[in-house]
Scaffold this motif. Structure first.
Motif, PDB file in Angstrom:
ATOM      1  N   HIS A 173     -43.735  50.334   0.180  1.00  0.00           N
ATOM      2  CA  HIS A 173     -42.482  50.980  -0.224  1.00  0.00           C
ATOM      3  C   HIS A 173     -41.291  50.070  -0.031  1.00  0.00           C
ATOM      4  N   ASP A 174     -40.362  50.206  -0.895  1.00  0.00           N
ATOM      5  CA  ASP A 174     -39.047  49.625  -0.649  1.00  0.00           C
ATOM      6  C   ASP A 174     -38.005  50.319  -1.513  1.00  0.00           C
ATOM      7  N   THR A 175     -38.039  51.632  -1.429  1.00  0.00           N
ATOM      8  CA  THR A 175     -36.957  52.460  -1.979  1.00  0.00           C
ATOM      9  C   THR A 175     -35.622  51.898  -1.537  1.00  0.00           C
TER      10      THR A 175
ATOM     11  N   GLY B  98     -40.732  56.443  -6.037  1.00  0.00           N
ATOM     12  CA  GLY B  98     -41.560  57.271  -5.151  1.00  0.00           C
ATOM     13  C   GLY B  98     -42.848  56.591  -4.758  1.00  0.00           C
ATOM     14  N   LEU B  99     -43.740  57.347  -4.215  1.00  0.00           N
ATOM     15  CA  LEU B  99     -45.015  56.776  -3.773  1.00  0.00           C
ATOM     16  C   LEU B  99     -45.819  56.299  -4.971  1.00  0.00           C
TER      17      LEU B  99
ATOM     18  N   ARG C 116     -45.304  65.031  -8.329  1.00  0.00           N
ATOM     19  CA  ARG C 116     -44.838  64.898  -6.934  1.00  0.00           C
ATOM     20  C   ARG C 116     -43.383  64.381  -6.879  1.00  0.00           C
TER      21      ARG C 116
ATOM     22  N   GLY D  83     -40.453  63.234  -3.887  1.00  0.00           N
ATOM     23  CA  GLY D  83     -40.341  62.897  -2.472  1.00  0.00           C
ATOM     24  C   GLY D  83     -39.016  63.328  -1.874  1.00  0.00           C
ATOM     25  N   ASP D  84     -38.629  62.631  -0.833  1.00  0.00           N
ATOM     26  CA  ASP D  84     -37.380  62.955  -0.122  1.00  0.00           C
ATOM     27  C   ASP D  84     -36.143  62.378  -0.788  1.00  0.00           C
ATOM     28  N   SER D  85     -36.342  61.295  -1.535  1.00  0.00           N
ATOM     29  CA  SER D  85     -35.187  60.493  -1.971  1.00  0.00           C
ATOM     30  C   SER D  85     -34.149  61.255  -2.795  1.00  0.00           C
TER      31      SER D  85
ATOM     32  N   THR E 137     -36.221  55.899   4.099  1.00  0.00           N
ATOM     33  CA  THR E 137     -37.254  55.305   3.255  1.00  0.00           C
ATOM     34  C   THR E 137     -38.595  55.566   3.933  1.00  0.00           C
ATOM     35  N   GLY E 138     -39.664  55.458   3.158  1.00  0.00           N
ATOM     36  CA  GLY E 138     -40.980  55.693   3.737  1.00  0.00           C
ATOM     37  C   GLY E 138     -41.631  56.942   3.167  1.00  0.00           C
TER      38      GLY E 138
ATOM     39  N   GLY F  40     -42.006  60.226   2.127  1.00  0.00           N
ATOM     40  CA  GLY F  40     -41.011  61.268   1.920  1.00  0.00           C
ATOM     41  C   GLY F  40     -41.398  62.617   2.491  1.00  0.00           C
TER      42      GLY F  40
END
Ligand code: SD4
Length: 337
Positions: A194-196, A216-217, A224, A226-228, A247-248, A250
């Motif tokens: 990841h590197d959002t 996302g993932l 799906r 995520g959190d972003s 980041t990571g 979510g």
């Protein structure tokens, strides 16, 4: 290890001269009294404004944001323009064009943005539009809504003049085809994957804004999110207190409403660093937490311009541009075993 954030110990000295004033001069009381009180509280940070921080190793993005700020632009313009740099960077396989697809081969983007007034906009499951962060800003500014999803978000973007593009580059398609050979349906994030980009800026007026953008993932289930793009989870800004971005994995961030948590901890008096550490603690200290299998990282800034970052595992970093220095700062982390 191909990914950008695995470039270790890279200290980057950027171009440009920070011409900002100190935060104590322009935001908080300027009296000697206030200064003495601040020193008595152990605050020796004479944070120079403007400043920009971002998740991972994205010095081109922070340089762009700083260019905007030094030209007199506000923090909102800075974080949008900074995030756009990574969205356009096809080599970054977690953001915008060239992002790794879901398990069906569709590149779907999540992004959000939040300004100094607490206004926010977000897009989820957006396809075929590179600059998701700018669509999120349009949602914030030109609709009565906060969040648009999927086809509706895309149609809105097209109506605003964004162009439809195929976001699946040859490199990402090839990676997806390799993944399909052993395709596992459970979306597992490992600590390398990841590197959002999440970015927070304080402009010369001391006002804070933030943005976050991701594909996302990789190989996530279709649909799906995520959190972003979730305000409070992937990003939260409170112009009186500070801001945080995640980041990571979510799912773990959403379960603890991570960025809101970090900001609320700062409201209670914690430093950005201590607040990030406590938010990671909420994840890893859960009974039966399987934190060894995933990464989460937070970065934060407070109104004084102090910054912090913390992650579960090693190799998370924050890029910080302040005082003419655009540098990658390795984050401290929880799992030292
Ligand atoms: C997500 N938090 O979709 C994002 C992934 C991420 O770097 O941060 N990638 O869960």
């Amino acid at each position: 290890m191909k990914r950008r954030h695995f470039i270790k110990n890279a200290s980057l000295t950027g171009v440009g001269i920070a011409v900002g004033s100190t935060l104590t001069n322009c935001v908080e009381a300027t009296s000697e009294e206030a200064k003495a009180e601040s020193v008595a509280m152990g605050d020796n940070s004479e944070a120079t404004l403007p400043l920009v921080i971002a998740t991972w190793h994205v010095e081109a993005a922070t340089a762009k944001a700083m260019e905007v700020l030094q030209a007199g632009g506000n923090a909102l313009d800075a974080v949008e323009q900074g995030c756009r740099v990574e969205e356009a960077n096809e080599k970054g396989q977690s953001v915008g064009k060239g992002g790794l697809p879901d398990r069906d081969g569709n590149v779907t983007l999540d992004a959000c943005i939040m300004d100094k007034h607490g206004n926010c906009g977000s897009v989820v499951y957006l396809q075929n539009i590179t600059h998701a962060v700018s669509v999120a800003r349009k949602v914030m500014e030109d609709t009565p809504h906060v969040m648009l999803a999927g086809e509706g978000a895309k149609q809105f973007a097209l109506s605003q003049g964004f162009e439809a593009e195929d976001l699946l580059t040859d490199a990402s398609k090839e990676a997806w085809e390799k993944w399909k050979v052993e395709a596992k349906y459970k979306p597992i994030i490992n600590i390398e994957n990841h590197d959002t980009i999440g970015m927070l800026a304080i402009d010369k007026n001391g006002d804070i804004s933030g943005a976050c953008t991701t594909s996302g993932l990789a190989y996530k289930m279709g649909g799906r999110v995520g959190d972003s793009p979730i305000i409070g989870s992937g990003l939260f800004v409170d112009n009186e207190i500070g801001a945080a971005v995640a980041t990571g994995l979510g799912e773990e961030v959403v379960k603890t409403v991570g960025s809101f948590l970090v900001v609320e901890l700062m409201r209670q008096g914690k430093s950005p660093q201590a607040a990030c550490e406590e938010a990671i603690g909420r994840i890893v200290n859960k009974p039966n937490s399987n934190y060894k299998d995933f990464q989460v990282g937070y970065i934060a800034v407070n109104k004084k311009g102090e910054t912090g970052s913390y992650s579960i595992h090693q190799w998370f970093s924050m890029t910080k541009y302040q005082d003419g220095k655009n540098e990658q700062i390795q984050s401290d982390y929880f799992n030292k075993s």
